[in-house]
Design a protein around this motif. Structure first.
Motif, PDB file in Angstrom:
ATOM      1  N   GLY A  52      30.050  46.502  40.006  1.00  0.00           N
ATOM      2  CA  GLY A  52      30.610  45.375  39.273  1.00  0.00           C
ATOM      3  C   GLY A  52      30.892  44.183  40.169  1.00  0.00           C
ATOM      4  N   ALA A  53      31.365  44.455  41.395  1.00  0.00           N
ATOM      5  CA  ALA A  53      31.612  43.358  42.332  1.00  0.00           C
ATOM      6  C   ALA A  53      30.318  42.645  42.694  1.00  0.00           C
ATOM      7  N   GLY A  54      29.259  43.422  42.944  1.00  0.00           N
ATOM      8  CA  GLY A  54      27.975  42.800  43.262  1.00  0.00           C
ATOM      9  C   GLY A  54      27.433  41.961  42.120  1.00  0.00           C
ATOM     10  N   VAL A  55      27.517  42.495  40.899  1.00  0.00           N
ATOM     11  CA  VAL A  55      27.039  41.743  39.736  1.00  0.00           C
ATOM     12  C   VAL A  55      27.864  40.474  39.537  1.00  0.00           C
ATOM     13  N   SER A  56      29.180  40.562  39.729  1.00  0.00           N
ATOM     14  CA  SER A  56      30.045  39.391  39.547  1.00  0.00           C
ATOM     15  C   SER A  56      29.713  38.298  40.557  1.00  0.00           C
ATOM     16  N   VAL A  57      29.508  38.694  41.816  1.00  0.00           N
ATOM     17  CA  VAL A  57      29.189  37.704  42.847  1.00  0.00           C
ATOM     18  C   VAL A  57      27.853  37.032  42.564  1.00  0.00           C
ATOM     19  N   VAL A  58      26.845  37.834  42.212  1.00  0.00           N
ATOM     20  CA  VAL A  58      25.520  37.265  41.928  1.00  0.00           C
ATOM     21  C   VAL A  58      25.571  36.343  40.718  1.00  0.00           C
ATOM     22  N   VAL A  63      40.628  41.439  35.774  1.00  0.00           N
ATOM     23  CA  VAL A  63      42.021  41.510  35.319  1.00  0.00           C
ATOM     24  C   VAL A  63      42.266  42.824  34.576  1.00  0.00           C
ATOM     25  N   VAL A  64      41.298  43.188  33.721  1.00  0.00           N
ATOM     26  CA  VAL A  64      41.419  44.461  32.998  1.00  0.00           C
ATOM     27  C   VAL A  64      41.399  45.638  33.971  1.00  0.00           C
ATOM     28  N   LEU A  65      40.528  45.570  34.987  1.00  0.00           N
ATOM     29  CA  LEU A  65      40.460  46.636  35.983  1.00  0.00           C
ATOM     30  C   LEU A  65      41.776  46.764  36.741  1.00  0.00           C
ATOM     31  N   ALA A  66      42.385  45.649  37.110  1.00  0.00           N
ATOM     32  CA  ALA A  66      43.666  45.697  37.817  1.00  0.00           C
ATOM     33  C   ALA A  66      44.756  46.317  36.948  1.00  0.00           C
ATOM     34  N   MET A  67      44.768  46.000  35.670  1.00  0.00           N
ATOM     35  CA  MET A  67      45.776  46.571  34.781  1.00  0.00           C
ATOM     36  C   MET A  67      45.579  48.076  34.608  1.00  0.00           C
ATOM     37  N   LEU A  68      44.313  48.502  34.500  1.00  0.00           N
ATOM     38  CA  LEU A  68      44.045  49.934  34.367  1.00  0.00           C
ATOM     39  C   LEU A  68      44.389  50.696  35.645  1.00  0.00           C
ATOM     40  N   SER A  69      44.217  50.029  36.792  1.00  0.00           N
ATOM     41  CA  SER A  69      44.474  50.703  38.066  1.00  0.00           C
ATOM     42  C   SER A  69      45.959  50.912  38.325  1.00  0.00           C
ATOM     43  N   GLY A  96      33.723  26.549  32.811  1.00  0.00           N
ATOM     44  CA  GLY A  96      34.978  27.250  32.562  1.00  0.00           C
ATOM     45  C   GLY A  96      34.776  28.572  31.845  1.00  0.00           C
ATOM     46  N   ALA A  97      33.870  28.586  30.859  1.00  0.00           N
ATOM     47  CA  ALA A  97      33.583  29.832  30.152  1.00  0.00           C
ATOM     48  C   ALA A  97      32.946  30.855  31.081  1.00  0.00           C
ATOM     49  N   ALA A  98      32.072  30.407  31.975  1.00  0.00           N
ATOM     50  CA  ALA A  98      31.431  31.334  32.912  1.00  0.00           C
ATOM     51  C   ALA A  98      32.448  31.924  33.885  1.00  0.00           C
ATOM     52  N   ILE A  99      33.367  31.114  34.387  1.00  0.00           N
ATOM     53  CA  ILE A  99      34.395  31.616  35.301  1.00  0.00           C
ATOM     54  C   ILE A  99      35.300  32.617  34.590  1.00  0.00           C
ATOM     55  N   LEU A 100      35.664  32.312  33.334  1.00  0.00           N
ATOM     56  CA  LEU A 100      36.498  33.244  32.570  1.00  0.00           C
ATOM     57  C   LEU A 100      35.772  34.572  32.352  1.00  0.00           C
ATOM     58  N   GLY A 101      34.464  34.516  32.105  1.00  0.00           N
ATOM     59  CA  GLY A 101      33.693  35.741  31.917  1.00  0.00           C
ATOM     60  C   GLY A 101      33.615  36.583  33.174  1.00  0.00           C
ATOM     61  N   VAL A 102      33.665  35.967  34.339  1.00  0.00           N
ATOM     62  CA  VAL A 102      33.633  36.716  35.601  1.00  0.00           C
ATOM     63  C   VAL A 102      35.002  37.304  35.936  1.00  0.00           C
ATOM     64  N   VAL A 103      36.063  36.552  35.665  1.00  0.00           N
ATOM     65  CA  VAL A 103      37.408  36.976  36.076  1.00  0.00           C
ATOM     66  C   VAL A 103      37.996  38.015  35.127  1.00  0.00           C
ATOM     67  N   ALA A 104      37.713  37.905  33.826  1.00  0.00           N
ATOM     68  CA  ALA A 104      38.363  38.762  32.828  1.00  0.00           C
ATOM     69  C   ALA A 104      38.191  40.258  33.106  1.00  0.00           C
ATOM     70  N   PRO A 105      36.997  40.767  33.420  1.00  0.00           N
ATOM     71  CA  PRO A 105      36.879  42.215  33.682  1.00  0.00           C
ATOM     72  C   PRO A 105      37.732  42.693  34.849  1.00  0.00           C
TER      73      PRO A 105
END
Length: 290
Positions: free
Chosen positions: A265-271, A238-244, A227-236
């Motif tokens: 960032g997408a590549g790093v998140s997927v890996v 969410v911030v990017l969507a808000m800034l956009s 759960g912590a790992a999934i939150l670490g991947v999703v959180a950035p």
């Protein structure tokens, strides 16, 4: 205009090289094999998720529709093409991810039910019922999530009277490795006969119960880390969507540097996400003769 001329030149070069890249006499067998493998994987996923009655093409339509809707919403809200493309890719994978999650939930929920099913079969066999009648009686006595499936087996037996066909359909609808063990044991007892069915079912029940307890304990310990790992991947993201959503953010992410940052960032998140899943994955039991 320069971009248009470049696209026209690239298309012309591609058309000029197409006779050598894709010969007219090339065999379509590899492509057919790939399409068949994809359809087989989709069929297996739908069976495991409890949608054995749904055709694989419905899954394809759902993926395409999700991608189109997500891309349109992302482009309208952010006016960033790269975010629209990433949203389309993520949305196209969403139905598959949901089916896999549902299949995992069903597998975990059913894991503790199969020992009870074995005990009920033992009681029915010891009471003198035949194997088809013992399996059909589970439509009333089995755990609630499994009663409809065993009820379908009972109706199939009444309609056809053919045990092999009905048990095959039952196995396809259950689509569970633990159920495969029970089904194949019952099939062998039906075809070969013998007096050892009750001890075999009891041993199978004890084995499934011990394996389910051990796996549940390990999964409970892993759930917090996952759960912590999934939150670490999703959180950035969410911030990017808000800034956009802000005009200055849209302008920044529309530049080549912004697009590069988003794609990196997408590549790093997927890996990172795939690595997390592979490291924490438990070996799943394989199905029998499926």
């Amino acid at each position: 205009m320069t971009l248009l001329l470049g696209c026209v030149l690239a298309a012309g070069l591609l058309l000029a090289a197409s006779p050598w890249m894709w010969p007219a006499g090339a065999s379509t067998e590899p492509r057919t094999r790939r399409v068949g493998a994809v359809a087989s994987s989709a069929r297996t996923l739908l069976d495991r998720a409890g949608f054995a009655h749904v055709e694989p093409r419905i899954l394809v339509v759902a993926c395409v529709a999700s991608a189109v809707v997500a891309a349109a919403l992302a482009f309208v809200m952010t006016t960033a093409g790269v975010l629209a493309v990433l949203a389309a890719i993520a949305a196209a994978c969403a139905p598959v991810a949901w089916l896999r999650a549902r299949a995992s939930r069903l597998l975990r929920a059913r894991r503790g039910m199969w020992p009870d099913v074995c005990d009920l079969l033992v009681g029915s066999v010891r009471a003198g019922l035949s194997l088809p009648d013992a399996i059909g009686s589970l439509s009333d006595s089995a755990p609630a999530p499994l009663r409809a499936t065993f009820g379908q087996f009972e109706r199939d037996m009444r309609a056809s009277g053919h045990f092999a066909t009905s048990i095959n359909r039952l196995k396809q609808q259950l689509a569970d490795p633990m159920a495969d063990r029970i089904v194949e044991t019952l099939r062998m007892a039906r075809e070969v006969g013998g007096t050892e069915l009750v001890p075999v079912l009891r041993a199978l029940s004890a084995s499934i119960r011990a394996e389910a307890a051990l796996r549940s304990e390990v999964e409970a310990r892993q759930s917090w880390t996952r759960g912590a790992a999934i939150l670490g991947v999703v959180a950035p993201w969410v911030v990017l969507a808000m800034l956009s959503l802000r005009p200055e953010g849209q302008a920044a992410y529309a530049t080549p540097l912004g697009i590069t940052i988003i794609l990196s960032g997408a590549g790093v998140s997927v890996v990172a996400y795939r690595t997390m899943l592979r490291v924490g994955r438990l070996p799943e039991p394989r199905r029998w003769f499926a």
